[in-house]
Write an enzyme that holds these catalytic residues in place. Structure first.
Site, mmCIF file in Angstrom:
data_model
loop_
_atom_site.group_PDB
_atom_site.id
_atom_site.type_symbol
_atom_site.label_atom_id
_atom_site.label_comp_id
_atom_site.label_asym_id
_atom_site.label_seq_id
_atom_site.Cartn_x
_atom_site.Cartn_y
_atom_site.Cartn_z
ATOM 1 N N TYR A 46 0.857 -1.182 0.000
ATOM 2 C CA TYR A 46 0.000 0.000 0.000
ATOM 3 C C TYR A 46 0.892 1.230 0.000
ATOM 4 C CZ TYR A 46 -3.405 3.485 1.636
ATOM 5 O OH TYR A 46 -4.208 4.591 1.767
ATOM 6 N N ASP B 165 9.468 2.912 -0.607
ATOM 7 C CA ASP B 165 8.475 3.591 0.224
ATOM 8 C C ASP B 165 8.722 3.217 1.684
ATOM 9 O OD1 ASP B 165 6.273 4.557 1.563
ATOM 10 O OD2 ASP B 165 4.777 3.658 0.224
ATOM 11 N N LYS C 70 4.500 9.259 8.473
ATOM 12 C CA LYS C 70 4.254 8.685 9.800
ATOM 13 C C LYS C 70 5.238 9.199 10.875
ATOM 14 C CE LYS C 70 1.217 5.122 8.177
ATOM 15 N NZ LYS C 70 1.271 4.496 6.860
HETATM 16 C C1 LIG Z 1 0.569 4.871 5.534
HETATM 17 C C2 LIG Z 1 1.317 4.602 4.288
HETATM 18 C C3 LIG Z 1 1.203 5.432 3.150
HETATM 19 C C4 LIG Z 1 0.189 6.535 3.075
HETATM 20 O O1 LIG Z 1 0.420 7.542 4.002
HETATM 21 P P1 LIG Z 1 -0.809 8.534 4.361
HETATM 22 O O2 LIG Z 1 -0.159 9.562 5.234
HETATM 23 O O3 LIG Z 1 -1.829 7.697 5.051
HETATM 24 O O4 LIG Z 1 -1.303 9.087 3.075
HETATM 25 C C5 LIG Z 1 2.030 5.198 2.087
HETATM 26 N N1 LIG Z 1 2.913 4.180 2.087
HETATM 27 C C6 LIG Z 1 3.032 3.357 3.136
HETATM 28 C C7 LIG Z 1 4.036 2.255 3.098
HETATM 29 C C8 LIG Z 1 2.230 3.522 4.263
HETATM 30 O O5 LIG Z 1 2.327 2.668 5.284
#
Ligand SMILES: *Cc1c(COP(=O)(O)O)cnc(C)c1O
Length: 457
Positions: free
Chosen positions: A155, A254, A286
């Site tokens: 994701y 990511d 995060k």
């Molecule tokens: C949470 C997450 C996102 C998205 O971040 P948001 O701040 O919720 O838009 C993208 N990539 C990874 C790996 C994530 O865990």
């Protein structure tokens, strides 16, 4: 903090105020929540509306307290209301909340991230979704190519082109993963099985000269934790980086979830640094926002200089580099010392061992997978390691629901979904850990009773 009496409250906890707020919320907001997983749809029941949080504890509007194993889905590395983070936030708020001009705090936060990671240049944004969306646009603009490769189960936020499911064959283009995403958005996306080097080789053999970038979670945590495996003696990420390089595509790692959580420098620090390669682009979020909205994308200086205003690829944000968010993020990163990571690892070790013991004692098949202190528990019938999304989907959702509710009744708030990592914080002390340990045996038994008998699914 939590009165002892709260922790010993009888299992059936009052939830009347949460129920009333949920009804009010549903009348005005889809599902009553502002992000779907919060609605408890996967586990049933009423989400707990939280009134306050401190250290490792959540307190809901009915006065129940819970050990927090969500940690805001990752950001709260230091726990809630960490004194240094709160002081930085309060000091920043006292100076005003947004100016739309550059600030010293932005420079300091970017310097801190550049010092900890292989990125040479970094741009701040407000969410992980924005970070990955911008990184992909930049990769396309820089390479002059259109195709994007991603992995099933990874994701990257709700970016249109990444909300895609695998098409009918390994090297065919993806189909939209949700209504509202046009086929034209996913027609340029290839979705491959994770940890499958043959699928990666095949996709690049067929489409290599059209691929702008491959994006992957540095260590997937959004299908549960599925660590990268080894390919020809090197890590899967190193293999991906090398494959991209050989075809002139960019490798985007990511680290929105893993960055500054699984180590000072994220997953990169655990599996990349010693192998002598670096991603072309990385995304963060995060933890780097310290509980406020902040995220970032960055990487090679030559690639990043294609970004406006230096280069032609457009990207912007009214609240990007917000002074309160950058203050919270910088204070969080500065307070995240080696001792913090050692503590996180120790807490995670204790919890993993207790889960293994209690689940085995209850006859509940399970496999625990981790990267650093981030871990998840798959309730798969044969307890075999999970290496990709197809494997993750074999987890017993009904058993997880029973586990979740038993833990909740006993004062432990797990993520309300079987496919999420369990997060701990530096504030999870012996008392909080003990509440989890005390709750596990009964929860394991409840899950074992609810488990689909092997062969039934
Ligand atoms: C949470 C997450 C996102 C998205 O971040 P948001 O701040 O919720 O838009 C993208 N990539 C990874 C790996 C994530 O865990």
């Amino acid at each position: 903090m939590t009165p002892e009496s709260d922790l010993r409250r009888a299992p059936a906890r009052p939830v009347a105020r949460s129920e009333r707020l949920f009804a009010r919320g549903r009348a005005v907001t889809p599902g009553g929540v502002n992000s779907p997983v919060r609605a408890f749809n996967a586990v049933g029941g009423t989400p707990r509306f939280v009134a306050s949080a401190e250290g490792p504890w959540l307190t809901d509007v009915d006065g129940n307290t819970y050990v927090d194993l969500i940690c805001s889905w990752g950001p709260m590395l230091l726990g809630h209301q960490h004194p240094e983070v709160m002081a930085a936030i309060n000091a920043a708020v006292a100076r005003g909340t947004s100016y739309g001009t550059p600030t010293e705090g932005e420079v300091a936060l970017v310097e801190e991230i550049v010092a900890r990671t292989p990125v040479e240049r970094l741009r701040l944004v407000s969410s992980g979704t924005e970070a990955t969306m911008s990184a992909i646009r930049l990769a396309r603009g820089f390479t002059g190519r259109d195709l994007v490769v991603k992995f099933a189960g990874c994701y990257h936020g709700h970016v249109d082109s990444l909300l895609a499911s695998a098409g009918s064959g390994l090297t065919t283009f993806a189909i939209p993963g949700t209504p509202g995403v046009p086929e034209s958005s996913t027609a340029l996306t290839l979705v491959l099985p994770y940890n499958d080097p043959a699928a990666v080789r095949a996709a690049f053999a067929e489409h290599g000269d059209r691929i702008a970038c491959l994006i992957t979670e540095a260590a997937p945590g959004n299908m549960g934790v599925v660590p990268p495996t080894t390919v020809d003696g090197a890590g899967f990420n190193a293999f991906l980086a090398e494959t991209c390089r050989a075809h002139g595509a960019l490798f985007i790692s990511d680290e929105v979830m893993t960055g500054f959580r699984v180590s000072r420098s994220g997953q990169w620090g655990t599996d990349g640094a010693h192998e002598g390669w670096a991603p072309d682009l990385m995304t963060f979020g995060k933890v780097m926002g310290g509980g406020l909205p902040a995220a970032a994308f960055g990487g090679r200086a030559d690639v990043m200089s294609a970004l406006a205003p230096d280069g032609p690829v457009y990207q912007a944000g009214t609240l990007s580099g917000n002074p309160v968010a950058t203050a919270a993020g910088l204070a969080t990163l500065q307070a995240a010392t080696d001792d913090v990571y050692a503590h996180l690892d120790a807490v995670a070790d204790t919890l993993r061992a207790a889960v293994a013991d209690t689940f085995s004692a209850a006859g509940l098949p399970h496999v625990i997978q981790s990267t650093g202190s981030m871990f998840s528990v798959f309730l798969t019938p044969d307890a075999a390691p999970v290496t990709d999304f197809a494997g993750a989907q074999r987890t017993d959702v009904a058993a997880y629901g029973a586990l979740f509710h038993s833990m909740l009744d006993q004062g432990v708030h797990l993520p309300p979904s079987a496919y999420e990592a369990w997060f701990v914080s530096a504030a999870h002390d012996d008392r909080a850990v003990q509440v989890v340990l005390d709750a596990l045996p009964a929860a394991a038994e409840a899950a074992a009773r609810a488990a689909t008998t092997p062969g039934e699914n």
